[in-house]
Write an enzyme that holds these catalytic residues in place. Structure first.
Site, PDB file in Angstrom:
ATOM      1  N   LYS A 326      17.174   3.561  -1.195  1.00  0.00           N
ATOM      2  CA  LYS A 326      16.054   4.380  -0.851  1.00  0.00           C
ATOM      3  C   LYS A 326      16.054   4.599   0.792  1.00  0.00           C
ATOM      4  O   LYS A 326      15.288   5.504   1.444  1.00  0.00           O
ATOM      5  CB  LYS A 326      14.896   3.595  -1.262  1.00  0.00           C
ATOM      6  CG  LYS A 326      14.600   4.071  -2.746  1.00  0.00           C
ATOM      7  CD  LYS A 326      13.196   3.547  -3.190  1.00  0.00           C
ATOM      8  CE  LYS A 326      13.242   3.773  -4.503  1.00  0.00           C
ATOM      9  NZ  LYS A 326      13.591   2.610  -5.451  1.00  0.00           N
ATOM     10  N   PHE A 390       4.559   1.660 -10.252  1.00  0.00           N
ATOM     11  CA  PHE A 390       3.214   1.762 -10.359  1.00  0.00           C
ATOM     12  C   PHE A 390       2.806   1.679 -12.021  1.00  0.00           C
ATOM     13  O   PHE A 390       3.362   2.353 -12.752  1.00  0.00           O
ATOM     14  CB  PHE A 390       2.567   2.871  -9.713  1.00  0.00           C
ATOM     15  CG  PHE A 390       2.101   2.856  -8.303  1.00  0.00           C
ATOM     16  CD1 PHE A 390       2.606   1.512  -7.629  1.00  0.00           C
ATOM     17  CD2 PHE A 390       1.842   3.839  -7.695  1.00  0.00           C
ATOM     18  CE1 PHE A 390       2.538   1.407  -6.185  1.00  0.00           C
ATOM     19  CE2 PHE A 390       1.363   3.694  -6.118  1.00  0.00           C
ATOM     20  CZ  PHE A 390       2.135   2.498  -5.383  1.00  0.00           C
TER      21      PHE A 390
END
Lengths: 403, 82
Positions: A326, A390
């Site tokens: 990332k 999440f």
């Protein structure tokens, strides 16, 4: 039970417009992150994003198709066409009905939502384009892939925020392994770099203004990316019978939910998913030579993931390279696990572990080997790719080199 | 009115990727290969171009020919300007 192998890959990301370009960039430690172009950066506190570069959808799709699809489906169609062509499969009648299309996406057609609702709410428009709904629906990309390639088995989308791609790939893996399906086209896609989305992430205060520095002391958060990664899964015996190129064996999948906090990660929940992937693959921690970390670069994720890896892999966690790609392609949310799976395939195939770039100095609670800044030659026999979302939803893929 | 007709034909030609010369009043939408989704797209562009609202009773599943479409839109435009 069948062994499942990956026989086709396709990818578009901020690092390149093919899987080969994406993999090569992760090996070279190139950053795809830059000042955002599709949103006015002056209106943003954090102005960086991982957008596709020199990408013109008209180079890939005709006008009528483009009229019917959101950008997220465009990315899935481009990566999907590459993966299917790469696999060499053609979906004749029998295979067509025994092939699944399962894609992960966090939010679906967000650009369509953003642009069209702005017209309605802010610009006083009284009518919307007739294809707003078929463009924004979360399953659009999966459906478009079935239509483009005549794939008539089960097809749907899976949404689990940042774990969407891994959940999709894991679900497809289960279908091929059990024999229910002979093949699957799976992965993830996301393209939600809009003013509304960027302000939403900004408000959460988890976005870095300058660089994504996973596991570093001075890390300030994630940087949003976009992209699509698609792979073709097949039963090993079918792939061998037709002499297909085999990238790696998809050997195991582990899932868990934290059942704790909506946004605060849990080391225990992540560790359970990592252990689950190892158990499912019949692997021991010592078999793993590389972990592609979730590694968002947020203050909360990185020490929690580090702790989880130590819980699940024990001392072996200290002996292997663990990197966050990332840092290069950004956090592509529902596509993240797919972009990272393809980077991991590059590690398995080329015996090169990609680095965590823009690494400065290890952060508190970040005491493993994050392959700082420079790729490393390592013979990778097996690898893990982590996604933690999440909502406390964890999904981990286990891969084995196929010799 | 010829101008309006030409504009509508041009919209059909662009949205449906059909040669404008084929789009004559007698032609049926089926024969031209215009699907219901194509027609929705054409209706949207006509509404944008002429600032009218095409109700389902005026154009929709019952519309069979180019001529019906042209007549319906011309009637709406005429009603708007009176």
């Amino acid at each position: 039970m069948h062994r499942v192998v990956i026989t086709g890959v396709g990818c578009v990301s901020s690092l390149g417009l093919t899987a080969a370009e994406h993999i090569q960039a992760t090996r070279e430690g190139v950053s795809g992150l830059a000042t955002v172009t599709s949103v006015d950066p002056d209106k943003l506190l954090a102005k960086m994003a991982g957008e596709l570069k020199n990408f013109d959808p008209a180079d890939y799709l005709d006008r009528k198709t483009l009229n019917m699809v959101d950008r997220v489906a465009v990315l899935a169609l481009v990566a999907g066409a590459e993966a299917i062509a790469d696999s060499g499969l053609t979906f004749d009648d029998e295979l067509s009905e025994l092939t699944a299309v399962i894609l992960g996406t966090g939010v679906g057609g967000m650009k369509t939502v953003d642009e069209n609702f702005h017209r309605l709410y802010a610009e006083g428009a009284t009518r919307l384009h007739p294809f707003v709904i078929p463009k924004l629906m979360a399953n659009a990309a999966a459906s478009q892939l079935t239509m483009a390639h005549g794939i008539k088995g089960p097809a749907y989308s899976i949404a689990s925020a940042c774990s969407s791609a891994n959940h999709a790939i894991g679900d497809a893996f289960g279908k091929v392994r059990s024999g229910q399906m002979r093949a699957a086209v799976t992965g993830g896609c996301e393209s939600c770099i809009t003013y509304g989305t960027m302000k939403g992430w900004e408000a959460l205060r988890v976005v870095a203004p300058d660089a994504c520095r996973p596991f570093s002391k001075d890390r300030k958060g994630m940087i949003l990316g976009e992209g699509a990664g698609i792979v073709v899964l097949e039963r090993l015996e079918d792939a061998q019978a037709r002499g297909a190129k085999i990238y790696a064996e998809l050997a195991g999948f582990g899932m868990s939910s934290d059942a704790g906090d909506l946004v605060q990660p849990s080391a225990d929940g992540a560790a359970r998913a990592i252990r689950g992937a190892l158990r499912d693959a019949g692997m021991n921690p010592e078999d793993i030579d590389y972990v592609n970390a979730h590694g968002t670069g947020t203050p909360a994720n990185d020490p929690t993931e580090t702790e989880a890896l130590k819980m699940a892999l024990g001392d072996h966690a200290r002996k292997i390279g663990i990197s966050s790609t990332k840092s290069m392609h950004g956090h592509a949310l529902g596509a993240a696990g797919a972009l990272e799976l393809i980077a991991t395939l590059g590690a398995l195939e080329g015996s090169i572990v990609p680095p965590t770039i823009t690494f400065t100095e290890a952060g508190d609670g970040c005491d493993l080997d994050y392959v700082p800044n420079v790729a490393r030659d390592v013979s990778v026999r097996a690898a893990l790719s982590n996604s933690f979302a999440f909502g406390g939803l964890n999904a981990v893929l286990a891969l084995r080199r196929f010799d | 009115m010829a101008d309006t007709r030409n504009k509508i034909i041009q919209i059909i030609a662009t949205e449906c990727e059909i040669d404008a010369a084929q789009i004559v009043p007698e032609a049926s939408l089926d024969d031209l290969g215009i699907s219901s989704v194509d027609l929705v797209q054409v209706m949207f562009q006509i509404e944008e171009e002429f600032d009218v609202y095409l109700a389902d009773e005026e154009i929709g599943a019952d519309t069979e020919s180019v001529g019906q479409l042209l007549d319906a839109v011309e009637k709406l435009i005429a009603a708007k300007s009176t």
